[in-house]
Design a protein around this motif. Structure first.
Motif: not given
Length: 296
Positions: A153-160, A183-187, A189-199, A209-212
């Motif tokens: 029930r707790a899995n986040m989408t795992e981006h690497t 999403d920075f893609g820290i890989g 399942k239990n958490a993700r680290f992101c930045v949000r911008t309106g700039d 940087q997408i895909g890196r």
């Protein structure tokens, strides 16, 4: 909180084996008879068992144990800790976390409703979404309380790799729901680290940087991110912390209030929680509360 109000679910932590010397389960510290009869017990009998478990767990040298708190009681307890300024909430993984301090010097407003608890400070916002699978774990030697959910029930989408998640429609404040979330893609399942911008300029650089990997992103445009200081959003299946403070340069210390950490050497361990707070295998951590140490 009175335990009699909370004894509604099983103490089972998925480790089911009786200790031959004591007759207690080495996972939950109940007897075989108590385990077999649990579903048939009335609330008073269950409460009586719950009251005996801390001493049994200590005698068995079991350090981590499930608390007898319902999800609603977890929400009440969380509200109390924030209101009384008694510690710090953390979500994320070792090396990529956000911290929301609840200390006497901070002005924090609390809203509840629609299954959520939201705490707002000038530099950050904390949100707990309560669901029927939310549980709390404590440790026999005191210290932190860990909130967790079953892994399924707790899995986040795992981006690497770095990903553009689009508009942050789940932002706590409606004012930020059109800003873009990366999403920075820290890989994990239990958490993700992101930045949000309106700039738009920073969004364009992040899009490049997408895909890196997150480490390549930091090496390439880290100074741009520090200069722009976008909001950091760290979230699990139940908890989101948004941090608005400026990002310190590598030679500066983090702000004394809410802040985030992104530390490569700790991320490389692959841990989802500090080893000293390891939970039973079925439980995935979603947040940790570190109480303020009591001074004499």
């Amino acid at each position: 909180m009175r335990a009699v109000d909370l004894a509604r679910h099983s103490p089972c932590v998925g480790i089911c084996k009786l200790d031959p010397a004591t007759g207690f389960c080495i996972g939950c510290a109940r007897t075989g008879g108590e385990i077999a009869d649990w579903m048939a017990m009335d609330d008073d009998r269950r409460d009586d068992v719950w009251r005996q478990l801390p001493e049994r767990l200590a005698n068995l040298a079991i350090r981590v144990h499930l608390l007898p708190w319902t999800p609603a009681e977890i929400a009440i307890w969380t509200c109390e800790q924030i209101s009384e300024r008694q510690g710090t909430w953390v979500t994320g993984v070792p090396g990529a976390v956000a911290e929301f301090p609840c200390t006497p010097d901070r002005r924090i407003g609390i809203d509840t409703g629609d299954g959520s608890l939201i705490a707002r400070a000038d530099d950050s916002t904390f949100r707990l979404r309560v669901n029927e699978r939310l549980r709390a774990f404590a440790f026999t030697d005191g210290g932190p309380i860990v909130l967790a959910m079953p892994r399924a029930r707790a899995n986040m989408t795992e981006h690497t790799t770095v990903q553009d998640l689009g508009a942050d429609t789940d932002a706590i404040s409606t004012a930020h729901r059109s800003d873009r979330l990366f999403d920075f893609g820290i890989g994990r399942k239990n958490a993700r680290f992101c930045v949000r911008t309106g700039d738009s300029g920073l969004a364009e650089r992040l899009t490049s940087q997408i895909g890196r990997s997150w480490s390549d992103l930091i090496a390439d445009i880290g100074p741009d991110i520090i200069a722009a200081s976008p909001h950091r959003v760290v979230e699990s299946a139940a908890v989101r912390i948004e941090v608005y403070t400026p990002i310190p340069r590598p030679d500066q210390k983090s702000a004394s209030g809410a802040h985030t950490h992104l530390l490569p050497e700790f991320l490389k361990t692959g841990e989802e929680i500090p080893a000293s707070l390891a939970l039973p295998a079925f439980a995935m951590p979603v947040a940790i509360f570190y109480p303020t140490p009591v001074t004499a």
